[in-house]
Motif scaffolding. Structure first.
Motif, PDB file in Angstrom:
ATOM      1  N   ALA A 138      25.574  28.592  38.818  1.00 11.81           N
ATOM      2  CA  ALA A 138      25.838  29.747  37.959  1.00 11.81           C
ATOM      3  C   ALA A 138      26.436  30.891  38.754  1.00 11.81           C
ATOM      4  CB  ALA A 138      24.551  30.190  37.277  1.00 11.81           C
ATOM      5  N   LYS A 139      26.104  30.993  40.029  1.00 11.82           N
ATOM      6  CA  LYS A 139      26.593  32.087  40.859  1.00 11.82           C
ATOM      7  C   LYS A 139      28.037  31.898  41.282  1.00 11.82           C
ATOM      8  CE  LYS A 139      24.059  33.799  44.109  1.00 11.82           C
ATOM      9  NZ  LYS A 139      23.220  33.915  45.311  1.00 11.82           N
ATOM     10  N   GLN A 140      28.647  30.745  40.971  1.00 11.15           N
ATOM     11  CA  GLN A 140      30.001  30.472  41.415  1.00 11.15           C
ATOM     12  C   GLN A 140      31.062  31.206  40.592  1.00 11.15           C
ATOM     13  OE1 GLN A 140      30.418  26.219  41.483  1.00 11.15           O
ATOM     14  NE2 GLN A 140      29.078  25.963  43.241  1.00 11.15           N
ATOM     15  N   GLN A 141      30.666  31.860  39.521  1.00  8.92           N
ATOM     16  CA  GLN A 141      31.631  32.614  38.726  1.00  8.92           C
ATOM     17  C   GLN A 141      32.277  33.686  39.595  1.00  8.92           C
ATOM     18  OE1 GLN A 141      30.327  35.356  35.546  1.00  8.92           O
ATOM     19  NE2 GLN A 141      31.747  34.254  34.203  1.00  8.92           N
ATOM     20  N   ARG A 142      33.596  33.770  39.546  1.00  6.04           N
ATOM     21  CA  ARG A 142      34.338  34.705  40.384  1.00  6.04           C
ATOM     22  C   ARG A 142      34.518  36.029  39.636  1.00  6.04           C
ATOM     23  NH1 ARG A 142      37.846  30.795  43.890  1.00  6.04           N
ATOM     24  NH2 ARG A 142      37.141  28.788  43.113  1.00  6.04           N
ATOM     25  N   LYS A 143      34.170  37.111  40.306  1.00  5.15           N
ATOM     26  CA  LYS A 143      34.265  38.437  39.698  1.00  5.15           C
ATOM     27  C   LYS A 143      35.552  39.115  40.174  1.00  5.15           C
ATOM     28  CE  LYS A 143      29.258  39.087  39.353  1.00  5.15           C
ATOM     29  NZ  LYS A 143      28.109  39.942  39.738  1.00  5.15           N
ATOM     30  N   ILE A 144      36.395  39.472  39.224  1.00  7.07           N
ATOM     31  CA  ILE A 144      37.719  40.025  39.519  1.00  7.07           C
ATOM     32  C   ILE A 144      37.804  41.459  39.009  1.00  7.07           C
ATOM     33  CG2 ILE A 144      40.192  39.634  39.353  1.00  7.07           C
ATOM     34  CD1 ILE A 144      38.630  37.226  40.478  1.00  7.07           C
ATOM     35  N   LEU A 145      38.158  42.384  39.893  1.00  8.04           N
ATOM     36  CA  LEU A 145      38.380  43.781  39.515  1.00  8.04           C
ATOM     37  C   LEU A 145      39.873  44.017  39.373  1.00  8.04           C
ATOM     38  CD1 LEU A 145      37.289  46.675  39.064  1.00  8.04           C
ATOM     39  CD2 LEU A 145      37.598  47.045  41.527  1.00  8.04           C
ATOM     40  N   LEU A 146      40.284  44.541  38.226  1.00  8.91           N
ATOM     41  CA  LEU A 146      41.691  44.796  37.939  1.00  8.91           C
ATOM     42  C   LEU A 146      41.933  46.297  37.842  1.00  8.91           C
ATOM     43  CD1 LEU A 146      41.934  42.186  35.037  1.00  8.91           C
ATOM     44  CD2 LEU A 146      42.610  41.809  37.421  1.00  8.91           C
ATOM     45  N   SER A 189      43.116  34.346  29.254  1.00  8.79           N
ATOM     46  CA  SER A 189      43.171  32.900  29.017  1.00  8.79           C
ATOM     47  C   SER A 189      42.731  32.128  30.255  1.00  8.79           C
ATOM     48  CB  SER A 189      44.594  32.481  28.628  1.00  8.79           C
ATOM     49  OG  SER A 189      44.996  33.094  27.420  1.00  8.79           O
ATOM     50  N   LEU A 190      43.184  32.572  31.418  1.00 10.27           N
ATOM     51  CA  LEU A 190      42.830  31.895  32.663  1.00 10.27           C
ATOM     52  C   LEU A 190      41.336  31.990  32.937  1.00 10.27           C
ATOM     53  CD1 LEU A 190      44.010  30.399  35.171  1.00 10.27           C
ATOM     54  CD2 LEU A 190      44.041  32.640  36.311  1.00 10.27           C
ATOM     55  N   ALA A 191      40.739  33.109  32.563  1.00 13.17           N
ATOM     56  CA  ALA A 191      39.311  33.317  32.810  1.00 13.17           C
ATOM     57  C   ALA A 191      38.463  32.250  32.140  1.00 13.17           C
ATOM     58  CB  ALA A 191      38.894  34.707  32.333  1.00 13.17           C
ATOM     59  N   LEU A 192      38.897  31.772  30.984  1.00 14.31           N
ATOM     60  CA  LEU A 192      38.155  30.738  30.266  1.00 14.31           C
ATOM     61  C   LEU A 192      38.214  29.404  30.996  1.00 14.31           C
ATOM     62  CD1 LEU A 192      39.310  31.537  26.612  1.00 14.31           C
ATOM     63  CD2 LEU A 192      37.190  32.251  27.741  1.00 14.31           C
ATOM     64  N   VAL A 193      39.333  29.156  31.663  1.00 16.12           N
ATOM     65  CA  VAL A 193      39.534  27.883  32.365  1.00 16.12           C
ATOM     66  C   VAL A 193      38.890  27.894  33.744  1.00 16.12           C
ATOM     67  CG1 VAL A 193      41.277  26.287  33.259  1.00 16.12           C
ATOM     68  CG2 VAL A 193      41.685  27.506  31.112  1.00 16.12           C
ATOM     69  N   GLN A 194      39.034  29.004  34.460  1.00 17.28           N
ATOM     70  CA  GLN A 194      38.584  29.086  35.845  1.00 17.28           C
ATOM     71  C   GLN A 194      37.253  29.825  36.008  1.00 17.28           C
ATOM     72  OE1 GLN A 194      39.747  27.412  38.147  1.00 17.28           O
ATOM     73  NE2 GLN A 194      41.902  26.982  37.717  1.00 17.28           N
TER      74      GLN A 194
END
Length: 273
Positions: free
Chosen positions: A38-46, A67-72
């Motif tokens: 569960a911790k593998q989710q990547r957090k991206i700041l834009l 869209s990419l967030a749903l896949v990756q």
């Protein structure tokens, strides 16, 4: 082999098999493993530049990222100003993405926090286009650290009328360039020029062939890198000179580079260089 003669017997047999499998799986997958996954989710700041001539690029980028967030399995956070950036704030993110936001108007605390983030390798960084508008603009002085981070360059000019250009990949083995054709065209770009090539101070991943400009332009550099990374920093980082308009998200090569960059800069795998 178990044979059942009635519907009730078959149902009981199925339940026993299911419970047996559940016990086996439970003995193999521990709660700690589930938590780690569960911790593998990547957090991206834009950090986005809103309004003006780059609004189309930012809108298209945000739509594509959703869209990419749903896949990756990406968790996206968007801010439109750097005012709230602190060391503690940045520590929560795997990657900082500058979607055309320029390197000025940043409060000193935000500048200092960003420098520590990059120098310490707390997370990765991806910058686009306007992120290298380096110089004295709108009463703000040059951010010298950022200029050095980008290879010791200073913004000089751009092709205001826009031009299509052919980009050549220089290192197809780099993670950012995996699956990207060795050459591809980028339409209607401004093609920023700088007071010097950043090449002596960075690793160039791709450069534009200025002779390919359509229409032709005298606004040239000679050696003209357009994608590069500064390997002197602990943070994985990559800069894309492209980023003027939303049509870039019709380019398969551009989208592949962007996705590759997100996965590479957010990865903590030291074997992926």
């Amino acid at each position: 082999m178990t044979v059942c003669f009635t519907q009730t017997e078959c149902l009981k047999t199925a339940i026993k098999v299911f419970l047996g499998l559940f016990i086996i799986i439970g003995s193999v997958i521990h709660p700690e493993q589930i938590h780690a996954q569960a911790k593998q989710q990547r957090k991206i700041l834009l950090l986005t530049e809103r309004g003006g001539q780059h609004e189309g690029f930012v809108i298209a980028a945000l739509r594509w990222l959703d869209s990419l967030a749903l896949v990756q399995d990406l968790k996206l956070t968007t801010i439109n100003r750097p005012d709230g950036i602190t060391t503690a704030f940045l520590a929560d993110y795997d990657v900082f993405v500058q979607l055309d936001f320029p390197p000025y108007t940043w409060p000193k605390e935000a500048e200092d926090a960003f420098e520590r983030y990059i120098e310490s390798g707390t997370g990765g960084w991806i910058g686009f286009h306007h992120a290298t508008l380096l110089g004295d603009f709108d009463g703000y002085p040059l951010w010298q650290w950022f200029a050095d981070f980008m290879g010791g360059i200073r913004f000089k000019n751009y092709i205001a009328s826009l031009a299509t250009g052919t980009v050549w990949v220089e290192d197809q083995t780099h993670p950012v360039m995996r699956g990207v054709p060795i050459r591809f065209d980028i339409p209607d770009e401004e093609w920023y020029t700088f007071d010097r090539s950043p090449r002596p101070n960075v690793k160039v991943l791709a450069a534009v062939d200025e002779a390919s400009y359509d229409p032709p332009s005298d606004n040239t550099m000679g050696d003209h890198p357009v994608v590069w990374t500064n390997e002197h920093m602990k943070a994985r980082n990559v800069y894309f000179l492209m980023g003027h308009h939303g049509g870039l998200f019709r380019s398969a090569a551009f989208m592949r580079m962007f996705e590759n960059a997100l996965l590479w800069t957010s990865s903590h795998d030291d074997n992926e260089n």
